[in-house]
Design a protein around this motif. Sequence first.
Motif, PDB file in Angstrom:
ATOM      1  N   GLY B 128       0.804  -1.217   0.000  1.00 19.03           N
ATOM      2  CA  GLY B 128       0.000   0.000   0.000  1.00 19.03           C
ATOM      3  C   GLY B 128       0.830   1.257   0.000  1.00 19.03           C
ATOM      4  N   ASP B 129       2.152   1.126   0.148  1.00 22.22           N
ATOM      5  CA  ASP B 129       2.977   2.321   0.028  1.00 22.22           C
ATOM      6  C   ASP B 129       3.143   2.641  -1.460  1.00 22.22           C
ATOM      7  OD1 ASP B 129       5.028   4.197   1.501  1.00 22.22           O
ATOM      8  OD2 ASP B 129       5.955   3.537  -0.370  1.00 22.22           O
ATOM      9  N   PRO B 130       2.702   3.830  -1.898  1.00 24.04           N
ATOM     10  CA  PRO B 130       2.663   4.102  -3.348  1.00 24.04           C
ATOM     11  C   PRO B 130       4.015   3.937  -4.037  1.00 24.04           C
ATOM     12  CG  PRO B 130       1.532   5.838  -2.121  1.00 24.04           C
ATOM     13  CD  PRO B 130       2.177   4.952  -1.113  1.00 24.04           C
ATOM     14  N   ARG B 131       5.092   4.490  -3.466  1.00 23.60           N
ATOM     15  CA  ARG B 131       6.382   4.402  -4.139  1.00 23.60           C
ATOM     16  C   ARG B 131       6.782   2.947  -4.347  1.00 23.60           C
ATOM     17  NH1 ARG B 131      11.228   7.345  -5.025  1.00 23.60           N
ATOM     18  NH2 ARG B 131      10.006   9.001  -5.907  1.00 23.60           N
ATOM     19  N   ILE B 132       6.609   2.127  -3.309  1.00 21.33           N
ATOM     20  CA  ILE B 132       6.997   0.717  -3.416  1.00 21.33           C
ATOM     21  C   ILE B 132       6.129  -0.008  -4.446  1.00 21.33           C
ATOM     22  CG2 ILE B 132       7.289  -1.449  -2.162  1.00 21.33           C
ATOM     23  CD1 ILE B 132       7.656   0.125   0.386  1.00 21.33           C
ATOM     24  N   MET B 133       4.817   0.283  -4.423  1.00 25.84           N
ATOM     25  CA  MET B 133       3.912  -0.419  -5.331  1.00 25.84           C
ATOM     26  C   MET B 133       4.187  -0.075  -6.796  1.00 25.84           C
ATOM     27  SD  MET B 133       2.243  -2.510  -3.683  1.00 25.84           S
ATOM     28  CE  MET B 133       3.544  -2.617  -2.475  1.00 25.84           C
ATOM     29  N   PHE B 134       4.395   1.199  -7.097  1.00 23.85           N
ATOM     30  CA  PHE B 134       4.617   1.573  -8.495  1.00 23.85           C
ATOM     31  C   PHE B 134       5.987   1.122  -8.984  1.00 23.85           C
ATOM     32  CE2 PHE B 134       1.140   4.547  -7.427  1.00 23.85           C
ATOM     33  CZ  PHE B 134       0.223   4.088  -8.355  1.00 23.85           C
ATOM     34  N   GLU B 135       6.963   1.069  -8.073  1.00 24.33           N
ATOM     35  CA  GLU B 135       8.281   0.545  -8.445  1.00 24.33           C
ATOM     36  C   GLU B 135       8.181  -0.959  -8.739  1.00 24.33           C
ATOM     37  OE1 GLU B 135      10.883   2.388  -8.979  1.00 24.33           O
ATOM     38  OE2 GLU B 135      12.533   0.965  -9.045  1.00 24.33           O
ATOM     39  N   THR B 136       7.354  -1.650  -7.929  1.00 19.42           N
ATOM     40  CA  THR B 136       7.137  -3.077  -8.176  1.00 19.42           C
ATOM     41  C   THR B 136       6.427  -3.284  -9.515  1.00 19.42           C
ATOM     42  OG1 THR B 136       6.894  -3.328  -5.801  1.00 19.42           O
ATOM     43  CG2 THR B 136       6.245  -5.196  -7.139  1.00 19.42           C
ATOM     44  N   ILE B 170       4.486   3.341 -20.043  1.00 22.40           N
ATOM     45  CA  ILE B 170       5.307   4.506 -19.703  1.00 22.40           C
ATOM     46  C   ILE B 170       4.561   5.472 -18.774  1.00 22.40           C
ATOM     47  CG2 ILE B 170       4.814   6.165 -21.555  1.00 22.40           C
ATOM     48  CD1 ILE B 170       7.890   6.430 -21.866  1.00 22.40           C
ATOM     49  N   VAL B 171       3.230   5.387 -18.722  1.00 19.95           N
ATOM     50  CA  VAL B 171       2.494   6.263 -17.790  1.00 19.95           C
ATOM     51  C   VAL B 171       2.927   6.020 -16.345  1.00 19.95           C
ATOM     52  CG1 VAL B 171       0.420   6.539 -19.220  1.00 19.95           C
ATOM     53  CG2 VAL B 171       0.539   4.674 -17.566  1.00 19.95           C
ATOM     54  N   ASN B 172       3.460   4.828 -16.099  1.00 18.08           N
ATOM     55  CA  ASN B 172       3.907   4.501 -14.739  1.00 18.08           C
ATOM     56  C   ASN B 172       5.112   5.340 -14.302  1.00 18.08           C
ATOM     57  OD1 ASN B 172       4.016   2.999 -12.317  1.00 18.08           O
ATOM     58  ND2 ASN B 172       5.512   1.610 -13.205  1.00 18.08           N
ATOM     59  N   VAL B 173       5.910   5.795 -15.266  1.00 18.99           N
ATOM     60  CA  VAL B 173       7.170   6.473 -14.919  1.00 18.99           C
ATOM     61  C   VAL B 173       6.950   7.793 -14.157  1.00 18.99           C
ATOM     62  CG1 VAL B 173       9.262   7.541 -15.862  1.00 18.99           C
ATOM     63  CG2 VAL B 173       8.532   5.293 -16.668  1.00 18.99           C
ATOM     64  N   ILE B 176       5.727   7.051 -10.645  1.00 14.87           N
ATOM     65  CA  ILE B 176       6.787   6.672  -9.688  1.00 14.87           C
ATOM     66  C   ILE B 176       7.477   7.925  -9.173  1.00 14.87           C
ATOM     67  CG2 ILE B 176       9.031   5.528  -9.412  1.00 14.87           C
ATOM     68  CD1 ILE B 176       8.218   3.520 -11.483  1.00 14.87           C
ATOM     69  N   HIS B 177       7.824   8.804 -10.112  1.00 15.42           N
ATOM     70  CA  HIS B 177       8.606   9.983  -9.734  1.00 15.42           C
ATOM     71  C   HIS B 177       7.857  10.867  -8.736  1.00 15.42           C
ATOM     72  CE1 HIS B 177      11.695  13.025 -10.130  1.00 15.42           C
ATOM     73  NE2 HIS B 177      10.731  13.919 -10.207  1.00 15.42           N
ATOM     74  N   TYR B 178       6.564  11.099  -8.999  1.00 15.68           N
ATOM     75  CA  TYR B 178       5.826  12.030  -8.149  1.00 15.68           C
ATOM     76  C   TYR B 178       5.118  11.363  -6.976  1.00 15.68           C
ATOM     77  CZ  TYR B 178       6.802  15.610 -11.565  1.00 15.68           C
ATOM     78  OH  TYR B 178       7.453  16.493 -12.371  1.00 15.68           O
TER      79      TYR B 178
END
Lengths: 73, 250
Positions: B128-136, B170-173, B176-178
């Motif tokens: 549920g942590d956004p940074r970890i989830m989108f990186e995964t 690529i929308v994921n990139v 992740i950053h923000y």
Amino acid sequence: MDPRARRGVPSVTEFLAMGGYAAYVWTAYGITLLVLVLNVAAARRRHRGALRRARELDGRETSRKQATVRQLR
Amino acid sequence: MPLPRWFHLLGSPPFVYRLASKLGPWICAAGCLLLAVGGYWALAVAPPDYQQGEVYRIIYIHPQTAYVGTMAYVLMAVAAGIGFVWRIKLAHAVAVSAAPIGASFTFCALVTGSIWGRPTWGTFWAWGDPRIMFETLLLFLFLGYLMLRAAFDDRDKADRVSAILAVVGIVNVPIIHYSVIWWNTLHQGPTLFAEGGPAMTNDMLVPFLIMFAGFTFFFYWLLLTRLKGEIVERERATRWIRELVAGSRA
């Protein structure tokens, strides 16, 4: 003041201990290094394998052509 | 306006193969040197963090591997998109070469982040942590791209179908950053692009940036090596490859 500057050059044991975080720091660096090394091995294997397959293909075609030439003679 | 000659040359497999062979050793040397200097500086020279102590030293490999993984994805998606639109086979070869390297760097970022999370957040992993989830998700996009390709026997079809996945992903990139700014997350905020300039003093910032450069050069060397293999694989029936392998055999 930075404690290390006061102590001067840290000893090797101190360096390896990482202030009690040795397991975390060295595991993270070790895994990253391992991934880099495996990447190099995989990239090279891929390049060499492709060259080998190209050589085999070339060899097969050359021998087929030679066989045809022999038949025609 | 006619396109410059070098632009056409960049679509030519023999030209790119020779260019990669020439540049490869230099890029490799630059990458290894920067990683060695940066690694020593990061582990032995840079001062400990006043809050986290020595464990903060993971900051010299974690954001760098994460950045290279993300950059690899952008490169892969752009190359696959170019290959799809203009039907340039070499562009697909670049995309295929970037995928496994990007996946491995993303894996490194997740693992080093997880190791860093244990002493600082008290947990290896936070669902549920956004940074970890989108990186995964980034890792799964790389793997999905490779698995999708493996499902086709026909290489041209694999190129075209997998390119769609790469471009959509690529929308994921930017997410992740923000993610650390948009949502409240365990992950700390940006260091380099923090408001008011880098949140680091120079004795930490210099090795931090050297490691970025080192991992980037190393990535490009790996990419060129894989690309050479990919070019040989795709072009093996052509005359120049035959001459190449005949030359190496003699």
